[in-house]
Design a protein around this motif. Sequence first.
Motif, PDB file in Angstrom:
ATOM      1  N   LEU A 124     -14.715   1.254   0.818  1.00 54.05           N
ATOM      2  CA  LEU A 124     -14.822   0.710   2.172  1.00 54.05           C
ATOM      3  C   LEU A 124     -15.191  -0.768   2.146  1.00 54.05           C
ATOM      4  CD1 LEU A 124     -16.636   3.581   4.113  1.00 54.05           C
ATOM      5  CD2 LEU A 124     -14.311   2.741   4.467  1.00 54.05           C
ATOM      6  N   TRP A 127     -12.079  -2.701   1.265  1.00 52.03           N
ATOM      7  CA  TRP A 127     -11.195  -2.709   2.438  1.00 52.03           C
ATOM      8  C   TRP A 127     -11.674  -3.729   3.469  1.00 52.03           C
ATOM      9  CZ3 TRP A 127     -12.276  -0.811   7.490  1.00 52.03           C
ATOM     10  CH2 TRP A 127     -11.174  -0.796   8.339  1.00 52.03           C
ATOM     11  N   ALA A 128     -12.993  -3.750   3.726  1.00 52.12           N
ATOM     12  CA  ALA A 128     -13.538  -4.684   4.707  1.00 52.12           C
ATOM     13  C   ALA A 128     -13.355  -6.125   4.248  1.00 52.12           C
ATOM     14  CB  ALA A 128     -15.017  -4.386   4.949  1.00 52.12           C
ATOM     15  N   LYS A 131      -9.701  -7.089   4.656  1.00 52.40           N
ATOM     16  CA  LYS A 131      -9.402  -7.275   6.073  1.00 52.40           C
ATOM     17  C   LYS A 131      -9.942  -8.618   6.558  1.00 52.40           C
ATOM     18  CE  LYS A 131      -9.589  -4.614  10.314  1.00 52.40           C
ATOM     19  NZ  LYS A 131     -10.081  -3.424  10.963  1.00 52.40           N
ATOM     20  N   ARG A 132     -11.136  -8.983   6.112  1.00 57.36           N
ATOM     21  CA  ARG A 132     -11.735 -10.267   6.501  1.00 57.36           C
ATOM     22  C   ARG A 132     -10.916 -11.428   5.938  1.00 57.36           C
ATOM     23  NH1 ARG A 132     -17.119 -12.867   4.259  1.00 57.36           N
ATOM     24  NH2 ARG A 132     -17.151 -14.698   5.562  1.00 57.36           N
TER      25      ARG A 132
END
Length: 139
Positions: A124, A127-128, A131-132
């Motif tokens: 996670l 993934w974060a 995405k950022r």
Amino acid sequence: MGIVGAGVALVFLLQNAPDLSITQFLVETLTAILIALVLLQIRNIGPVPSGRWLDKAVALGFGGVVTLLMLGMLAQPMSPHLSEFFAQKSLPEGFGRNIVNVILVDFRGLDTFGEITVVGLAGLGVWALLKRLRREERP
């Protein structure tokens, strides 16, 4: 570090512990991705000043202490009591012939759940971060 981790995962695989091997490969892959993402962000900071003698001395001191502790622990004779216990109890109490799997699933199930949680949280986090980074790249 990634190569050493992959080597350890291969040793696990060769020793008939595919579950440990898969976990090790996942953690190594996620760690490599996280380090790469961090390095992409660090490049804008500028050069790191050299000559931090105190930092070097502290790092060398801690590394030396940890090395001496590990060498001291490895010099101690290993007691066969735990190996015998798990070998005797795996089939009648865990209903399995693979002792490593029985230990991970039946005797240390909460620990294995914790490892799965760590791998999931690391995923996670990756993934974060991805995405950022995608949001920051957009004009």
